[in-house]
Scaffold this active site. Structure first.
Site, PDB file in Angstrom:
ATOM      1  N   LYS A  13      15.868  19.258  26.114  1.00 46.55           N
ATOM      2  CA  LYS A  13      16.805  18.849  25.047  1.00 46.55           C
ATOM      3  C   LYS A  13      17.440  20.087  24.406  1.00 46.55           C
ATOM      4  O   LYS A  13      18.644  20.100  24.133  1.00 46.55           O
ATOM      5  CB  LYS A  13      16.072  18.023  23.979  1.00 46.55           C
ATOM      6  CG  LYS A  13      15.660  16.633  24.465  1.00 46.55           C
ATOM      7  CD  LYS A  13      16.795  15.659  24.251  1.00 46.55           C
ATOM      8  CE  LYS A  13      16.691  14.339  24.969  1.00 46.55           C
ATOM      9  NZ  LYS A  13      15.428  13.696  25.057  1.00 46.55           N
TER      10      LYS A  13
ATOM     11  N   LYS B 276      22.717  13.176  40.686  1.00 48.86           N
ATOM     12  CA  LYS B 276      21.969  12.055  40.114  1.00 48.86           C
ATOM     13  C   LYS B 276      22.846  11.361  39.061  1.00 48.86           C
ATOM     14  O   LYS B 276      23.495  12.038  38.267  1.00 48.86           O
ATOM     15  CB  LYS B 276      20.696  12.604  39.452  1.00 48.86           C
ATOM     16  CG  LYS B 276      19.908  11.564  38.702  1.00 48.86           C
ATOM     17  CD  LYS B 276      18.824  12.189  37.843  1.00 48.86           C
ATOM     18  CE  LYS B 276      18.043  11.121  37.126  1.00 48.86           C
ATOM     19  NZ  LYS B 276      18.018  11.048  35.745  1.00 48.86           N
TER      20      LYS B 276
ATOM     21  N   LYS C 262      23.928   9.782  32.199  1.00 47.48           N
ATOM     22  CA  LYS C 262      24.879   9.870  31.068  1.00 47.48           C
ATOM     23  C   LYS C 262      25.324  11.303  30.854  1.00 47.48           C
ATOM     24  O   LYS C 262      26.465  11.567  30.573  1.00 47.48           O
ATOM     25  CB  LYS C 262      24.184   9.465  29.749  1.00 47.48           C
ATOM     26  CG  LYS C 262      23.966   8.030  29.550  1.00 47.48           C
ATOM     27  CD  LYS C 262      23.466   7.775  28.129  1.00 47.48           C
ATOM     28  CE  LYS C 262      22.041   8.222  27.892  1.00 47.48           C
ATOM     29  NZ  LYS C 262      21.032   7.465  28.606  1.00 47.48           N
TER      30      LYS C 262
HETATM   31  P1  ADP Z   1      20.176   9.184  31.644  1.00 48.59           P
HETATM   32  O1  ADP Z   1      19.820  10.201  32.711  1.00 48.59           O
HETATM   33  O2  ADP Z   1      21.466   8.502  31.957  1.00 48.59           O
HETATM   34  O3  ADP Z   1      20.155   9.793  30.258  1.00 48.59           O
HETATM   35  P2  ADP Z   1      17.679   8.022  30.884  1.00 48.59           P
HETATM   36  O4  ADP Z   1      17.005   9.358  31.001  1.00 48.59           O
HETATM   37  O5  ADP Z   1      17.910   7.435  29.522  1.00 48.59           O
HETATM   38  O6  ADP Z   1      19.061   8.070  31.685  1.00 48.59           O
HETATM   39  O7  ADP Z   1      16.841   6.997  31.788  1.00 48.59           O
HETATM   40  C1  ADP Z   1      16.321   5.763  31.376  1.00 48.59           C
HETATM   41  C2  ADP Z   1      15.575   5.172  32.565  1.00 48.59           C
HETATM   42  O8  ADP Z   1      16.442   4.990  33.705  1.00 48.59           O
HETATM   43  C3  ADP Z   1      14.427   6.069  33.063  1.00 48.59           C
HETATM   44  O9  ADP Z   1      13.323   5.244  33.411  1.00 48.59           O
HETATM   45  C4  ADP Z   1      14.981   6.749  34.295  1.00 48.59           C
HETATM   46  O10 ADP Z   1      13.977   7.073  35.224  1.00 48.59           O
HETATM   47  C5  ADP Z   1      15.939   5.698  34.851  1.00 48.59           C
HETATM   48  N1  ADP Z   1      17.086   6.368  35.527  1.00 48.59           N
HETATM   49  C6  ADP Z   1      18.090   7.042  34.916  1.00 48.59           C
HETATM   50  N2  ADP Z   1      18.988   7.517  35.824  1.00 48.59           N
HETATM   51  C7  ADP Z   1      18.532   7.141  37.043  1.00 48.59           C
HETATM   52  C8  ADP Z   1      19.014   7.326  38.393  1.00 48.59           C
HETATM   53  N3  ADP Z   1      20.147   7.972  38.648  1.00 48.59           N
HETATM   54  N4  ADP Z   1      18.291   6.800  39.408  1.00 48.59           N
HETATM   55  C9  ADP Z   1      17.141   6.109  39.152  1.00 48.59           C
HETATM   56  N5  ADP Z   1      16.637   5.904  37.906  1.00 48.59           N
HETATM   57  C10 ADP Z   1      17.312   6.401  36.861  1.00 48.59           C
END
Ligand code: ADP
Ligand code: TRP
Length: 324
Positions: free
Chosen positions: A110, A190, A193
């Site tokens: 972060k 990947k 957001k």
């Molecule tokens: P972001 O990367 O968009 O900020 P988060 O970290 O909030 O997403 O992820 C929330 C949930 O979604 C977690 O359990 C994470 O493992 C899953 N997740 C997020 N992006 C992916 C992805 N590209 N492929 C598979 N799972 C994902």
């Protein structure tokens, strides 16, 4: 078996969140007692608008329900509806070595992303441990990135058990789905957001069609030539939504040549749009019926508070916070 997981209300859900978290959470409601919460205290560590926090919290509840969470089977609530979690976080903090928090990747990540260092960001794993232990959870479905937080949780639970004698807390297991492939984003990294490369689960048809059409990166192979299947973003995404036969047909069309990327993107959009049709219709109903959503959250909170009260009565007594 009690499953518990939390999701931060940090914005529009994307299909990576769906295939990586929501889908399996919804499936687990058939296999045990599911407690799912919207981690709005956690989201405060990275968000400074009350309006956004409130709206995102309700939106995430709507998204969960639209994606198939059944309030008759699973308990859905907002983290802040059970403020006891903060008391437990404090108690856990008293046995939480600084070194343990200093080793956690999430804080460093972060800070590297530009968030200013504050106590809540640093102490986040202690609150997460409280989230899990408050509800006597057996298994916690999370992505790989959260594995370390589960280790902290088990560590803190063990310390309290050792210090105050006995089985005060169960040691929860992380349920990390190794089969969940990382969903690629529109640019091939990947989907996340933070990279601005997401395909939302919900949204308006026209802009989403445009997003797929304009943002998915392809090479410059001419229409008539065979196209590479290896590393194809279109194919990787299509596989998530299409039947195996449709997917094989698109692979074959790549290999044959004669079909352009524009057509493949159109096919991808149609499969994606169809895949979320039921969820989209459900979502429209939920948006039109906010009282229903609020009732679900309030019933979920009442159920969660029952569990929390049991845990806190026990914990306050063993650590010496009560005297009669
Ligand atoms: P972001 O990367 O968009 O900020 P988060 O970290 O909030 O997403 O992820 C929330 C949930 O979604 C977690 O359990 C994470 O493992 C899953 N997740 C997020 N992006 C992916 C992805 N590209 N492929 C598979 N799972 C994902
Ligand atoms: N830290 C998790 C995330 O960022 C969200 C979360 C908070 C959570 N508390 C939890 C997940 C308890 C599982 C259990 O994705």
């Amino acid at each position: 078996m009690r499953f518990l997981t939390g999701l931060q209300p940090s914005g529009q859900l994307h299909i990576g969140n769906y295939f990586g978290a929501i889908k399996s959470a919804v499936e687990l409601q058939e296999k045990g007692e599911a407690f799912y919460f919207i981690a709005n205290y956690h989201a405060m560590t990275t968000m400074d608008s009350a309006e956004t926090l409130r709206n995102n919290t309700i939106d995430l509840a709507i998204d969960f329900l639209a994606c198939g969470l059944d309030p008759q089977k699973a308990v859905l609530f907002a983290q802040s509806a059970v403020p006891e979690v903060n008391e437990l976080a404090w108690i856990l903090s008293t046995v939480c070595p600084m070194g343990l928090l200093e080793r956690c990747h999430s804080y460093k990540d972060k800070i590297a992303k530009g968030f200013s260092p504050n106590h809540a960001l640093f102490a986040y794993p202690a609150l997460m441990a409280a989230d899990i232990l408050l509800y006597n959870s057996d298994a916690v479905p999370v992505g790989k990135d959260q594995k370390q937080h589960l280790e902290v949780t088990r560590d803190l639970a063990g310390k309290i058990n050792d210090m105050f004698g006995g089985e005060i807390f169960k040691l929860p297991e992380a349920l990390i789905s190794e089969v969940t492939a990382i969903v690629p984003g529109l640019d091939g990294q990947k989907m996340s957001k933070s990279y601005g490369n997401t395909l939302p689960i919900f949204g308006e048809e026209k802009p989403l069609r445009k997003l797929i059409n304009k943002k998915i990166v392809t090479d410059a192979t001419p229409l008539e030539s065979p196209k590479p299947t290896e590393g194809s973003i279109i194919l990787a995404l299509y596989k998530l939504f299409a039947t195996p036969e449709q997917y094989e047909e698109m692979v074959a069309a790549h290999q044959r040549g004669g079909v352009g990327y524009g057509q493949f993107k159109k096919d991808l959009f149609e499969a994606y749009w169809e895949y979320f049709r039921t969820a989209r219709e459900k979502r429209a109903w939920l948006v039109a019926n906010p009282d229903y959503v609020k009732q679900v959250l309030s019933d979920g909170a009442a159920r969660a508070r029952e569990e929390a009260a049991k845990t806190m009565t026990r914990v306050r007594e063993v650590v010496g916070l009560t005297w009669c």
